[in-house]
Design an enzyme around this catalytic site. Sequence first.
Site, short mmCIF file in Angstrom:
data_model
loop_
_atom_site.label_atom_id
_atom_site.label_comp_id
_atom_site.label_asym_id
_atom_site.label_seq_id
_atom_site.Cartn_x
_atom_site.Cartn_y
_atom_site.Cartn_z
N LYS A 25 0.84 -1.21 0.00
CA LYS A 25 0.00 0.00 0.00
C LYS A 25 0.87 1.25 0.00
O LYS A 25 0.66 2.18 -0.79
CB LYS A 25 -0.93 -0.01 1.24
CG LYS A 25 -2.04 -1.04 1.13
CD LYS A 25 -2.79 -1.25 2.44
CE LYS A 25 -3.82 -2.36 2.29
NZ LYS A 25 -4.47 -2.77 3.53
N GLN A 55 -4.49 -1.32 9.75
CA GLN A 55 -4.42 -2.64 9.13
C GLN A 55 -5.07 -3.69 10.04
O GLN A 55 -4.81 -3.73 11.23
CB GLN A 55 -2.96 -3.01 8.83
CG GLN A 55 -2.78 -4.30 8.06
CD GLN A 55 -3.32 -4.24 6.63
OE1 GLN A 55 -3.40 -3.19 6.02
NE2 GLN A 55 -3.71 -5.38 6.11
N ASP A 70 -10.62 3.53 4.62
CA ASP A 70 -11.02 2.12 4.65
C ASP A 70 -12.55 1.98 4.67
O ASP A 70 -13.07 0.88 4.53
CB ASP A 70 -10.47 1.48 5.92
CG ASP A 70 -9.62 0.26 5.64
OD1 ASP A 70 -9.51 -0.13 4.47
OD2 ASP A 70 -9.10 -0.29 6.61
#
Length: 287
Positions: free
Chosen positions: A50, A94, A117
């Site tokens: 990422k 994460q 997200d």
Amino acid sequence: MTANILDGHAHAQIVIDKVASELDRLPRAPGLTVVLVGDDPASQIYVQSKVRMAERLGLRGEVERLPDDASEADLLARIAALNARDDIDGILIQLPLPAHIDALRVMAAVDPAKDVDGLHALNAGRLFHGDDALVPCTPLGCLRLIKSIRPDLTGAHAVVIGSSNIVGKPMAALLLQEQATVTQTHIHTRGISNICRQADILVSAVGKAGLVRGDWIKPQAIVIDVGTTRVEKPDGGYAVCGDVSFDEAVQVAGAITPVPRGVGPMTIACLMENTVKAAKARSARLQ
Ligand code: GUN
């Protein structure tokens, strides 16, 4: 007959090119911070990919690492500091988090305007209402892949296997928004193979290698495999396996994503897109 293989890299490049052209119109490079708690090997690789993609595109990508035994309070304090930083437009925590940390409380602490997200309840609610939202990257990428084959999903029967907050639930909401008829299935669903066999679009996101067999698939269906299970090989290495028995499914489906090189690159591309979207919205609000 064999299925059309959906090349995730090629489709991701289309998203990346669009993001790159939008970057030129922003007053400064958007900033993305990925927070990694602990040292899960798969998470380390995802986080690196990422941040590397962010840097390649000219975004400012950074990783904040916390040890495996970091407390929830430590993590919440880090998030509060990132929320307050003007130069950070996107924050991604994460997953999975260590078991002693409450993921929902952590998601609720991220500024919804920086929630690239799409896991804050406000963004999830907006998606559910059909309002403009930051949408979780993986289902967004899956929808793009599906629509590359079938742009109009009106009346199509879509079956989603899995009901996680990060893929299954937002995937169903996105498909519903496209006017598909959506069936959400999960670990307790009875007769799942019969349900899947009725799907024009089948998305599997459970992390169970080889769960979906060839005879679960309706001829010419679009099959999207979100599973990534690490399976150890005799030489001590590992292979990444999808939820779908690819060799069987490819004989029946109309289009199918491989694992790897299917959904994964789209997730990263959509994260870049969400970061630029968040940066644009924040800069418009701050003007
Ligand atoms: N772990 C695996 N995929 C994802 C993702 O898309 N977002 C986050 N936050 N964690 C993940």
